[in-house]
Motif scaffolding. Structure first.
Motif, PDB file in Angstrom:
ATOM      1  N   UNK A  95      34.601  41.808  28.919  1.00  0.00           N
ATOM      2  CA  UNK A  95      33.195  41.442  28.767  1.00  0.00           C
ATOM      3  C   UNK A  95      33.024  39.925  28.668  1.00  0.00           C
ATOM      4  N   UNK A  96      33.953  39.273  27.977  1.00  0.00           N
ATOM      5  CA  UNK A  96      33.851  37.817  27.824  1.00  0.00           C
ATOM      6  C   UNK A  96      34.100  37.095  29.138  1.00  0.00           C
ATOM      7  N   UNK A  97      35.128  37.512  29.876  1.00  0.00           N
ATOM      8  CA  UNK A  97      35.439  36.796  31.114  1.00  0.00           C
ATOM      9  C   UNK A  97      34.362  37.031  32.168  1.00  0.00           C
ATOM     10  N   UNK A  98      33.736  38.197  32.166  1.00  0.00           N
ATOM     11  CA  UNK A  98      32.632  38.438  33.112  1.00  0.00           C
ATOM     12  C   UNK A  98      31.492  37.469  32.845  1.00  0.00           C
ATOM     13  N   UNK A  99      31.114  37.331  31.576  1.00  0.00           N
ATOM     14  CA  UNK A  99      29.989  36.453  31.244  1.00  0.00           C
ATOM     15  C   UNK A  99      30.338  34.982  31.455  1.00  0.00           C
ATOM     16  N   UNK A 100      31.570  34.584  31.136  1.00  0.00           N
ATOM     17  CA  UNK A 100      31.978  33.200  31.390  1.00  0.00           C
ATOM     18  C   UNK A 100      32.016  32.922  32.889  1.00  0.00           C
ATOM     19  N   UNK A 101      32.521  33.870  33.668  1.00  0.00           N
ATOM     20  CA  UNK A 101      32.599  33.743  35.120  1.00  0.00           C
ATOM     21  C   UNK A 101      31.210  33.493  35.711  1.00  0.00           C
ATOM     22  N   UNK A 102      30.230  34.247  35.247  1.00  0.00           N
ATOM     23  CA  UNK A 102      28.883  34.157  35.820  1.00  0.00           C
ATOM     24  C   UNK A 102      28.238  32.800  35.567  1.00  0.00           C
ATOM     25  N   UNK A 103      28.599  32.132  34.472  1.00  0.00           N
ATOM     26  CA  UNK A 103      27.944  30.860  34.166  1.00  0.00           C
ATOM     27  C   UNK A 103      28.797  29.645  34.499  1.00  0.00           C
ATOM     28  N   UNK A 141      31.287  53.001   9.534  1.00  0.00           N
ATOM     29  CA  UNK A 141      32.241  52.582  10.557  1.00  0.00           C
ATOM     30  C   UNK A 141      31.839  51.217  11.108  1.00  0.00           C
ATOM     31  N   UNK A 142      32.805  50.362  11.407  1.00  0.00           N
ATOM     32  CA  UNK A 142      32.469  49.052  11.977  1.00  0.00           C
ATOM     33  C   UNK A 142      31.692  49.217  13.279  1.00  0.00           C
ATOM     34  N   UNK A 143      30.707  48.375  13.460  1.00  0.00           N
ATOM     35  CA  UNK A 143      29.897  48.443  14.665  1.00  0.00           C
ATOM     36  C   UNK A 143      30.415  47.454  15.698  1.00  0.00           C
ATOM     37  N   UNK A 144      30.262  47.806  16.953  1.00  0.00           N
ATOM     38  CA  UNK A 144      30.658  46.939  18.061  1.00  0.00           C
ATOM     39  C   UNK A 144      29.415  46.228  18.575  1.00  0.00           C
ATOM     40  N   UNK A 145      29.401  44.895  18.585  1.00  0.00           N
ATOM     41  CA  UNK A 145      28.222  44.169  19.073  1.00  0.00           C
ATOM     42  C   UNK A 145      27.869  44.570  20.502  1.00  0.00           C
ATOM     43  N   UNK A 146      26.617  44.387  20.836  1.00  0.00           N
ATOM     44  CA  UNK A 146      26.123  44.811  22.147  1.00  0.00           C
ATOM     45  C   UNK A 146      26.914  44.177  23.290  1.00  0.00           C
ATOM     46  N   UNK A 147      27.322  42.915  23.137  1.00  0.00           N
ATOM     47  CA  UNK A 147      28.018  42.238  24.239  1.00  0.00           C
ATOM     48  C   UNK A 147      29.388  42.855  24.507  1.00  0.00           C
ATOM     49  N   UNK A 148      29.922  43.606  23.545  1.00  0.00           N
ATOM     50  CA  UNK A 148      31.234  44.220  23.717  1.00  0.00           C
ATOM     51  C   UNK A 148      31.163  45.724  23.943  1.00  0.00           C
ATOM     52  N   UNK A 149      29.976  46.233  24.190  1.00  0.00           N
ATOM     53  CA  UNK A 149      29.841  47.646  24.506  1.00  0.00           C
ATOM     54  C   UNK A 149      30.326  47.916  25.937  1.00  0.00           C
ATOM     55  N   UNK A 150      30.481  49.207  26.249  1.00  0.00           N
ATOM     56  CA  UNK A 150      30.959  49.598  27.579  1.00  0.00           C
ATOM     57  C   UNK A 150      30.003  49.102  28.664  1.00  0.00           C
ATOM     58  N   UNK A 151      30.568  48.786  29.818  1.00  0.00           N
ATOM     59  CA  UNK A 151      29.779  48.354  30.967  1.00  0.00           C
ATOM     60  C   UNK A 151      30.261  49.088  32.209  1.00  0.00           C
ATOM     61  N   UNK A 152      29.443  49.046  33.220  1.00  0.00           N
ATOM     62  CA  UNK A 152      29.830  49.543  34.534  1.00  0.00           C
ATOM     63  C   UNK A 152      29.738  48.368  35.489  1.00  0.00           C
ATOM     64  N   UNK A 153      30.810  48.119  36.230  1.00  0.00           N
ATOM     65  CA  UNK A 153      30.866  46.966  37.114  1.00  0.00           C
ATOM     66  C   UNK A 153      31.212  47.432  38.523  1.00  0.00           C
ATOM     67  N   UNK A 154      30.757  46.688  39.519  1.00  0.00           N
ATOM     68  CA  UNK A 154      31.102  47.008  40.900  1.00  0.00           C
ATOM     69  C   UNK A 154      32.511  46.521  41.193  1.00  0.00           C
ATOM     70  N   UNK A 155      33.392  47.431  41.605  1.00  0.00           N
ATOM     71  CA  UNK A 155      34.775  47.092  41.896  1.00  0.00           C
ATOM     72  C   UNK A 155      34.924  46.402  43.235  1.00  0.00           C
ATOM     73  N   UNK A 156      36.155  46.070  43.613  1.00  0.00           N
ATOM     74  CA  UNK A 156      36.383  45.329  44.863  1.00  0.00           C
ATOM     75  C   UNK A 156      35.957  46.089  46.106  1.00  0.00           C
TER      76      UNK A 156
END
Length: 267
Positions: free
Chosen positions: A194-202, A27-42
């Motif tokens: 996942x991409x927008x979170x990491x772009x936002x932080x930097x 089965x295709x693997x999902x890279x670590x950066x695109x795995x599930x995350x838990x984030x603090x909501x508003x």
């Protein structure tokens, strides 16, 4: 001789009845950066961000470090709506490239601006013009949609300003990851959560953003063609089937995708 032939036939028959070995493709693997995350909501409560499905992580959709041939200085964010990619320009002629969803033909923004506002789990409110022109879609959201897992702006938003004024052009997350790489929104740039979170932080406030014109895209990315799935690829890339490009050098074909009125309306 007859016995020998009989024994040979029996051996072949038994071999045919024995268990067969089958191979299953991994089965295709999902890279670590695109795995599930838990984030603090508003409100401070945890919000689960699901992993991105491997099927959405096409070669052009996955973030990757690439050579960058544009004229833009390191630290610039470059959006190419026609190649459907976003570049975070780095030193040494390189950039981090992300796949994005873009606006349908005839909508969007072109030129330069700066990131003047950054928001986590932002609210969304349709503009008065949107409510006036399409009240059947947007009037119900006139009071705004609170930030959260169901908000069309997703987990993060970067707000583009020009000459000190809001352009209403956003780089933001999405609740519809299947749209990434396609032209389905009303004009803004969507990214995987996942991409927008990491772009936002930097990304710092004041970061310059360049949105390419069709001519700039053609010169730097080459001609693109839209696949039956709604993605675009360079014309020299092999695809199973492809739509015929329209007159001119930039493909304008769009693909019908079923999304909510809120998601499709984001500007």
């Amino acid at each position: 001789m007859r016995l020998a032939s009989l024994f040979s036939a029996l051996a072949l028959g038994l071999a045919a009845c024995g268990p067969t070995q089958t191979t299953t493709a991994p089965a295709p693997t999902v890279p670590a950066v695109y795995q599930a995350r838990v984030d603090a909501g508003p409100d401070g409560n945890a919000i689960d961000i699901p992993a991105v499905r491997a099927a959405y992580l096409t070669d052009r959709n996955r973030r990757q470090r690439v050579a960058y041939n544009g004229p833009d200085a390191p630290g610039t964010i470059v959006v190419d709506p026609y190649a459907r990619v976003l570049y975070d320009v780095m030193e040494n002629g390189e950039a981090m490239r992300f796949g994005v969803a873009v606006g349908r033909a005839g909508t969007g923004f072109e030129g330069s601006g700066v990131i003047s506002v950054k928001r986590r789990w932002p609210n969304w409110t349709p503009t008065q013009n949107m409510i006036r022109t399409s009240p059947e879609l947007y009037a119900q959201f006139a009071g705004g949609v609170a930030g959260g897992a169901d908000n069309p702006l997703g987990s993060r938003a970067l707000y583009l300003y020009r000459n000190g004024r809001d352009t209403y052009y956003r780089i933001h997350g999405t609740m519809d990851p299947s749209s990434i790489g396609k032209a389905t929104s009303a004009g803004c740039i969507r990214m995987f959560q996942q991409d927008v979170i990491d772009l936002f932080d930097k990304t710092d406030l004041g970061t310059r953003v360049k949105v390419r014109s069709p001519q700039e895209s053609l010169a730097l990315e080459g001609r693109m063609v839209e696949t039956p799935e709604g993605y675009v690829v360079p014309t020299d890339a092999p695809i199973v089937a492809q739509t015929q490009p329209t007159a001119g050098d930039v493909v304008t074909t769009t693909t019908t995708v079923s999304v909510s009125p809120v998601e499709s309306a984001v500007r």
